[in-house]
Design a protein around this motif. Sequence first.
Motif: not given
Length: 176
Positions: A109-135
Motif C-alpha cells: 500500500i505504501f509503495a502504491t499509494y504513498g505512506a502519507d496518502s489517506f489509504i496509507g495512513r488508514l492502513a498504518a493506523t489499522m496495522m497499529g491498532s489491531t491484533e493478529t487475533s486468529l494467529y
Amino acid sequence: MAAVQALSRWAIPLLLLGITAWGLSRGVPIYERFVEGAKEGWQTALRVLPYLVGMLVAIQVFQHSGALDQLIRVLTPFTSRLGFPPEALPMALIRPISGSGSLALLSQIFATYGADSFIGRLAATMMGSTETSLYVLTVYAGSVGLKRTRHTLATALLADAAAVILSFYIVLHFSV
C-alpha cells in the motif's frame, strides 16, 4: 541526548548483568537455570510448531484460493457506501490472521499509494491498532492445550472490527 543514547545502548547488557549478579548473590546456579530455561523454550517451540504450520497453511489457502478476493468483492459495495476505500479492505481482513501478511500488504500500500496518502495512513493506523487475533488464539491456545475458548474468538474479532472502524474514523477526521 547523548546520555539517553548511552543508556539505551547499555540498558539490556546492564539488565542482564544485574540479574546475573542478583542470582549469584542468592546462590542460584545461573548457567544450569539458563540451560533449563532453554530446554523449556525448545519444548514450547516444538509444541507450538504444528499449530503454527496449520495456521500458515490456512492463510495461504485463504489467499491463493481466491476466497480473499471474493470476500473483498462482497464487502466492497457496503464499505464503499461508508467511504471506506476498497484498497484498504485487504488490510482489515488479513491483519487478524497474519502479522507478516499484513506487513507485506502495508508495504505494498505504501509503495502504491504513498505512506502519507489517506489509504496509507488508514492502513498504518489499522496495522497499529489491531491484533493478529486468529494467529495468537491458534498458536497460544493450541500450545497450552486450551480446548474451550468460549467467547474468546468472537471477542477478539469484535475488538479488531472496532479497531478498524475507529481507525477509519480517526484518519478521516483527524488527519491533515
